[in-house]
Design an enzyme around this catalytic site. Structure first.
Site: not given
Ligand code: GLU
Length: 319
Positions: A66, A69
């Site tokens: 994440s 993001k």
């Molecule tokens: N790739 C992970 C998911 O989509 C990222 C989640 C995270 O790091 O919060 O569940």
């Protein structure tokens, strides 16, 4: 506080935080992540003056998850603009777990913010519609200061094979018009950006860009526009640590973003970027050791954004 002390404070932060690891668990819903040794713990600091400090398993590679993001948000804002991005995602903390899709049906078809999975998938859809993944990756290279950064193919395949909740959200958002491009292309982009493999030095480099007003200390180049930086860091404060962002703001008080791979970035305005890694997670999905390292550093170095002026000044004057 001098440079030598900063080195010592970082080492002490790490040692003090090890005891929490046993309370945490590695993320196992992505099968490949379940294989990671939960006892790993590392951290890096890069000051805006270019001093670097490392401790523990800082050279160990892990996937951004994440944390990516924040980069996809900045990339989308820089290339597509605020109006387009915020027509697809909101700016509010959801208070729900990162992978919840409940509100898409009950509240608004727009995901609450770009850092929960639904919001990041919506942003990934905007990017994947117009850009190749390699264009995004080259932005990651600049932010982290390393051109050899690539995805971990095993983690990508593992999540692409098993990420059915994310897949459901994406199809739900396609149905409501939030995702306008191809859903599988969107998910491929999203899973790839989560699978980008880094170490804490890479994260500290990126968070130092955030701390340094968007300018890369290595090249002097502006990598992030000021207005976009303000948006990204504010969202990191309100939504960066999953549904414990409020408590983190009180206990640590730095814009931060964590990922289920065990990494956390945190930046202290005009002072330093910090990258930490510890794959044992608390029940909200934050690195348990990493969280404590940041809390220790914040308290010892006066890094909380509302820390009294006195301790901040001591730090600036002497480093
Ligand atoms: N790739 C992970 C998911 O989509 C990222 C989640 C995270 O790091 O919060 O569940």
């Amino acid at each position: 506080m001098n440079i030598q002390n900063l080195d010592e404070v970082l080492r002490n932060a790490l040692e003090d935080s090890r005891k929490y690891i046993r309370e945490g668990k590695v993320a196992s819903y992505i099968p490949e992540l379940a294989k990671v040794d939960k006892n790993l713990l590392g951290a890096s600091i890069i000051t805006v003056d270019g001093d670097r400090f490392h401790a523990g398993d800082w050279q160990h590679d892990f996937t951004m998850q994440s944390i990516s993001k924040t980069i996809s948000l900045v990339f989308a804002l820089q290339h597509l603009g605020k109006e387009i991005v915020f027509s697809k995602v909101g700016m509010e903390p959801s208070g729900d777990p990162f992978n919840s899709m409940a509100r898409l049906e009950t509240k608004s078809k727009c995901p609450s913010n770009p850092f929960i999975n639904a919001g990041a998938i919506a942003v990934a859809g905007l990017i994947a519609d117009k850009f190749e993944f390699k264009e995004y990756l080259s932005f990651v290279h600049k932010l982290c200061g390393r051109n050899s950064i690539d995805i971990d193919k095993n983690v990508f395949e593992s999540e692409n094979r098993t990420g059915m909740l994310n897949r459901s959200m994406a199809y739900f958002m396609k149905n409501s018009g939030i995702i306008e491009t191809d859903v599988e292309k969107t998910l491929e982009f999203y899973f790839k950006m989560c699978s980008v493999k880094v170490n804490t030095n890479d994260l500290a480099n990126y968070s130092c860009v955030l701390a340094n007003g968007g300018i890369d200390i290595n090249t002097g180049n502006r990598l992030i526009d000021s207005e976009i930086l303000k948006i990204a860091k504010t969202l990191m404060v309100t939504c960066g640590m999953y549904d414990s962002s409020g408590e983190f703001a009180i206990r640590v008080g730095m814009p931060a973003k964590s990922g289920v791979g065990g990494g956390i970035i945190a930046c202290s305005e005009n002072k330093m970027g910090i990258g930490v890694f510890g794959p044992a997670l608390d029940e909200k999905g934050n690195s348990i050791g990493g969280y404590h390292i940041l809390e220790f550093l914040s308290s010892k170095l006066g890094l909380h954004y509302f820390s009294n002026e006195f301790s901040s000044k001591i730090f600036i004057a002497s480093v």
